[in-house]
Motif scaffolding. Sequence first.
Motif, PDB file in Angstrom:
ATOM      1  N   HIS A 130      -0.463   2.694   0.587  1.00 31.05           N
ATOM      2  CA  HIS A 130      -0.695   1.259   0.495  1.00 31.05           C
ATOM      3  C   HIS A 130      -0.042   0.588   1.691  1.00 31.05           C
ATOM      4  O   HIS A 130       1.147   0.784   1.936  1.00 31.05           O
ATOM      5  N   GLY A 177      -2.602  -4.871   3.025  1.00 32.30           N
ATOM      6  CA  GLY A 177      -3.044  -4.581   1.666  1.00 32.30           C
ATOM      7  C   GLY A 177      -4.063  -3.463   1.571  1.00 32.30           C
ATOM      8  O   GLY A 177      -4.534  -3.122   0.491  1.00 32.30           O
ATOM      9  N   PHE A 229       1.516  -2.553   3.331  1.00 40.21           N
ATOM     10  CA  PHE A 229       2.107  -3.795   2.867  1.00 40.21           C
ATOM     11  C   PHE A 229       1.825  -4.957   3.814  1.00 40.21           C
ATOM     12  O   PHE A 229       2.147  -6.091   3.518  1.00 40.21           O
ATOM     13  N   GLU A 244      -5.668   0.135   1.243  1.00 40.63           N
ATOM     14  CA  GLU A 244      -5.254   1.372   0.582  1.00 40.63           C
ATOM     15  C   GLU A 244      -6.148   2.512   1.025  1.00 40.63           C
ATOM     16  O   GLU A 244      -7.359   2.365   1.135  1.00 40.63           O
TER      17      GLU A 244
END
Length: 138
Positions: free
Chosen positions: A121, A126, A123, A128
């Motif tokens: 993921h 966002g 940060f 994935e």
Amino acid sequence: MNFVIAATYDSYIDAHLAMGNLLSENINCWLKDENTIAIHPGLINAIGGIKLMVAEPQAERALEILRNTKRRYQEQNPCPNCGSINVEYISTPKKASNWLVTFVNVVRHGGAQMAVEKVYHCFDCGFEFEDAGSNTKT
Ligand SMILES: [Zn+2]
């Protein structure tokens, strides 16, 4: 000697890799609950994973080694979307066909019994993704 938990792992392999790293740096460490996990893999969430125990006087150094290892790993696996290394390998509930199914499963089962999968993921954006390595084109 007192031992403290330096990290917990939900994978036998990850735990052993980390322990190997520490042992090669002469850190006195061992894995707690690994035998339990080996015999009853299904208990891994119930008992909170395999604990990497390190000798208390060496704990700070051990954490630094683990951080450096993780950072090296992150640098090798940047986000394929934005290139950030602010990426974490996390457990996520197995992707359901839509969010409602996920929600119902969480309500019914408290989330604990759901199948989980591991994804990276990012940060920062966002994004994935499953494995950065497989996305690199050479
Ligand atoms: Zn990103």
